[in-house]
Design a protein around this motif. Structure first.
Motif, PDB file in Angstrom:
ATOM      1  N   ASP A  24      -3.982   4.406  28.512  1.00 35.80           N
ATOM      2  CA  ASP A  24      -2.572   4.342  28.133  1.00 35.80           C
ATOM      3  C   ASP A  24      -2.015   2.944  28.420  1.00 35.80           C
ATOM      4  N   PHE A  25      -1.104   2.512  27.571  1.00 36.32           N
ATOM      5  CA  PHE A  25      -0.470   1.207  27.761  1.00 36.32           C
ATOM      6  C   PHE A  25       0.281   1.167  29.082  1.00 36.32           C
ATOM      7  N   ASP A  26       0.128   0.037  29.803  1.00 33.10           N
ATOM      8  CA  ASP A  26       0.787  -0.175  31.092  1.00 33.10           C
ATOM      9  C   ASP A  26       1.570  -1.484  30.998  1.00 33.10           C
ATOM     10  N   LEU A  27       2.867  -1.403  31.170  1.00 37.66           N
ATOM     11  CA  LEU A  27       3.734  -2.567  31.000  1.00 37.66           C
ATOM     12  C   LEU A  27       3.415  -3.674  32.003  1.00 37.66           C
ATOM     13  N   LEU A  36      -7.933  -2.643  23.865  1.00 34.76           N
ATOM     14  CA  LEU A  36      -7.346  -1.478  23.202  1.00 34.76           C
ATOM     15  C   LEU A  36      -6.524  -0.670  24.196  1.00 34.76           C
ATOM     16  N   VAL A  37      -5.395  -0.148  23.715  1.00 39.09           N
ATOM     17  CA  VAL A  37      -4.559   0.741  24.518  1.00 39.09           C
ATOM     18  C   VAL A  37      -4.083   1.891  23.639  1.00 39.09           C
ATOM     19  N   THR A  38      -3.628   2.953  24.290  1.00 45.57           N
ATOM     20  CA  THR A  38      -3.068   4.106  23.586  1.00 45.57           C
ATOM     21  C   THR A  38      -1.610   4.278  23.963  1.00 45.57           C
ATOM     22  N   ASP A  39      -0.769   4.511  22.967  1.00 46.90           N
ATOM     23  CA  ASP A  39       0.625   4.881  23.228  1.00 46.90           C
ATOM     24  C   ASP A  39       0.636   6.387  23.472  1.00 46.90           C
ATOM     25  N   ALA A  59       4.635  -0.261  20.657  1.00 43.29           N
ATOM     26  CA  ALA A  59       5.404   0.509  19.676  1.00 43.29           C
ATOM     27  C   ALA A  59       6.565  -0.288  19.088  1.00 43.29           C
ATOM     28  N   THR A  60       7.054  -1.302  19.814  1.00 45.25           N
ATOM     29  CA  THR A  60       8.194  -2.083  19.332  1.00 45.25           C
ATOM     30  C   THR A  60       7.812  -3.510  18.977  1.00 45.25           C
ATOM     31  N   ASP A  61       6.541  -3.865  19.145  1.00 45.25           N
ATOM     32  CA  ASP A  61       6.090  -5.222  18.838  1.00 45.25           C
ATOM     33  C   ASP A  61       6.066  -5.429  17.322  1.00 45.25           C
TER      34      ASP A  61
END
Length: 297
Positions: A24-27, A36-39, A59-61
């Motif tokens: 999972d994506f981590d800020l 690679l990451v997963t939302d 998701a907002t990039d």
């Protein structure tokens, strides 16, 4: 012919799976080019477009730092498309609590030796069936039996299953010592339309680009393809209203279509959209009707 409207499978319906997704994506994490990451909110996978990628939410990039690659690995088998496959070493196991009635399961673009569907009610198994995916139509004699490389079916159909709301379904794609793959698993409430008649046939559409220069030299860009079909179906005129209602309700939905079991080798198990239904009715007897299906990739 049978039609199985696809029930959209969401992450909430998945009880468990043995398939691994990108983390999972981590800020607070710095990502490198190609990471690679997963939302987790959408289960969409993203690929980092540069080194030092920190603090940019996929998701907002705008595409500067992240590009979506499609659904995460575990969700590709339920994304509505056939070409993107869920893959895993040796086996894929997906446990679902769909929460609504389903009576048919159709698996497309499978690479495996066996496909098993099990259904449980309160931990008690009420249904289990295993489909052997090894093809036997190329084996004509003993020579073929011993020296022909095994080939495998790519479609598995469970036409009649007790998938009532509240039942737990486990779908297992088995490929021991290899990579198990599946493009799509359709769960849905199957409906019988009519008997598949002579004149039915598969159709093929290739989305690849093939361009020739002035010297006849081709440049080929390989892209996905789809398999559709033109069905000739025998229906009872007095059943027309029921059939029209089913087809109208599913006119803009991806559905699985398949004929009777004995027509397995005809290549008529299709995932796609209904595009044509033109009955020429009469008062008695069985009426031949043409039903066209445009396949999805």
């Amino acid at each position: 012919m049978h039609i199985v409207p696809r029930i959209p499978i969401t992450g909430e319906m998945i009880t468990s799976t043995n398939v691994t997704d990108a983390a999972d994506f981590d800020l607070s994490t710095t990502y490198n080019l190609g990471d690679l990451v997963t939302d987790p909110a959408t289960m969409i996978e993203y690929e980092s477009q540069g080194a030092g990628n920190l603090g940019n939410t996929p998701a907002t990039d705008d595409g500067t730092w992240w590009v979506a690659t499609g659904y995460a690995n575990s969700m590709r088998m339920v994304d509505g498309f056939l070409s993107a496959q869920t893959t895993n070493a040796n086996s894929i196991e997906l446990v679902l609590d769909i929460g609504q009635l389903f009576t048919s399961v159709v698996c497309f673009n499978v690479s495996a030796q066996e496909v098993t569907l099990s259904i449980k009610e309160d931990a008690a198994e009420i249904f289990s069936q295993t489909i052997d995916m090894v093809r036997t139509d190329d084996v004509q004699d003993l020579w073929d039996y011993f020296f022909t490389e095994p080939e495998y079916k790519t479609v598995a159909i469970f036409p009649s299953v007790p998938g009532f709301a509240g039942a737990q379904a486990t779908l297992t794609i088995s490929a021991p010592s290899d990579t198990a793959k599946i493009g799509e698993a359709f769960f849905g409430y199957g409906r019988f339309i009519g008997e598949t008649l002579e004149g039915s046939g598969p159709q093929f559409k290739d989305y690849s680009v093939k361009e020739a220069n002035d010297y006849g030299e081709f440049t080929v860009v390989e892209r996905p393809f789809s398999r559709g079909a033109s069905f000739e179906v025998g229906i009872n005129p007095q059943d027309t209203e029921r059939i029209m209602r089913i087809l109208e309700e599913n006119r803009a939905k991806v559905c699985a279509f398949f004929p009777a079991d004995e027509m397995e080798h005809y290549g008529l198990t299709i995932a796609g959209f209904l595009t044509k239904f033109s009955p020429g009715l009469k008062h008695r007897g069985i009426v031949p009707v043409n039903i066209n299906v445009e396949g999805v990739t």
